[in-house]
Design an enzyme around this catalytic site. Structure first.
Site, short mmCIF file in Angstrom:
data_model
loop_
_atom_site.label_atom_id
_atom_site.label_comp_id
_atom_site.label_asym_id
_atom_site.label_seq_id
_atom_site.Cartn_x
_atom_site.Cartn_y
_atom_site.Cartn_z
CE1 TYR A 109 -11.35 3.14 4.48
CE2 TYR A 109 -12.20 5.37 4.67
CZ TYR A 109 -11.14 4.48 4.72
OH TYR A 109 -9.87 4.93 5.00
CE1 TYR A 130 -12.96 -4.26 -0.11
CE2 TYR A 130 -13.67 -1.99 0.18
CZ TYR A 130 -13.72 -3.17 -0.52
OH TYR A 130 -14.54 -3.29 -1.61
N GLY A 134 0.82 -1.19 0.00
CA GLY A 134 0.00 0.00 0.00
C GLY A 134 0.86 1.25 0.00
CD GLN A 135 -1.64 6.12 -1.65
OE1 GLN A 135 -1.22 7.11 -2.23
NE2 GLN A 135 -2.84 6.08 -1.12
#
Length: 297
Positions: free
Chosen positions: A127, A63, A11-12
């Site tokens: 989210y 997620y 991921g970032q």
């Protein structure tokens, strides 16, 4: 040499930690993504920790497909809630602290002053709700869990707003970008460096490990709308694209976004003795990093 387990390595933030690893030779790093360790599998997580000697765990896995989560509740919950809980349980069993990233989206109200960690949460999207549940599950499973709520994360790695704007700015003559959602961009490299700097202080005995618990806010300094952010990207890159300010109602999305989610970072700065860069300065650094990567390829 103390070992740091980094989950969500692709991921970032995970990628930026990999980029910065050599800056912190006091640590050895173990990078794992879902292919190496499925955090939604409790047995696999517990066995991994039993078979390794980690000193710290940084959970960058999440997620993050905000709109897709509205129809993908089961998987979003498995990763954001169960995964955070299982990692925290394993950390507690091993007697180590966990650093876990959360989101400004847990705040969704008519507040017009930067949110403090003690302010009431009111998540609206799947989210946001799963991220808040994940925070609580992790803290319950392991009191030595540090929650860092951050916002509008971008990087030279992965998919993000900056990269999308650079692509669309070259493809189109005009773009409509919402101006009524206000927050603060966060350069993932700044966030990664801040976390590693904190662990470095703990490891050297310059900071009590007990500070690695509770909720903290981190984003770059300054405030803007997505419209302002896009304008800055095009300005810095010399891209001629007519950016038109539009209201959120003109760009409907499955998941609602907070109209205002600026984070008050005084707690983070005071506890850890850090200054935080302004978002425009960090954007310049990120764009330069992207150019350097292109030139090296």
């Amino acid at each position: 040499m103390s070992s740091i387990l980094v989950i969500g390595a692709r991921g970032q933030v995970g990628k930026e930690i990999q980029h910065l690893a050599n800056k912190y030779p006091i640590f050895s790093f173990v990078f794992k993504d879902k292919e190496e360790l499925d955090i939604t599998d409790k047995k696999a997580v517990m066995e991994d920790f039993d078979n390794n000697d980690y000193a710290y765990c940084i959970n960058c896995a999440a997620y993050t497909a905000v709109d897709k989560a509205e129809s993908d509740v089961k998987i979003a919950t498995a990763v954001n809630v169960d995964g955070a809980k299982f990692l925290a349980m394993a950390c507690r069993k091993s007697g180590i602290p966990m650093i876990h990233f959360s989101t400004d989206y847990v705040y969704h109200s008519k507040n017009n002053a930067p949110f403090k960690e003690t302010d009431k949460t009111s998540p609206k999207s799947v989210y946001a709700k799963t991220k808040l549940k994940g925070e609580k599950a992790a803290q319950k499973a392991n009191p030595d869990t540090m929650i860092i709520r951050t916002s509008w994360v971008y990087s030279s790695f992965g998919h993000n707003f900056v990269k999308t704007m650079l692509r669309l700015g070259e493809e189109r003559d005009a773009l409509g970008i919402v101006f009524d959602q206000i927050g603060s961009p966060t350069y993932a490299r700044d966030l990664a460096d801040a976390v590693l700097s904190i662990l470095n202080k703990v490891e050297r005995g310059q900071l009590d490990v007990n500070f690695l618990r509770g909720i903290y806010h981190y984003s770059n300094e300054g405030v803007c709308s997505w419209y302002d952010f896009a304008q800055a990207i095009f300005e810095m890159e010399g891209i001629e694209c007519n950016v038109k300010p539009i209201e959120s109602i003109e760009y409907p999305t499955p998941a609602p976004r907070p109209p205002f989610s600026v984070l008050n970072k005084n707690k983070f700065k005071n506890v850890f003795g850090m200054e935080i860069s302004h978002w425009r300065d960090s954007l310049i650094k990120c764009l330069q990093s992207m150019t350097e990567k292109e030139l090296s390829n």
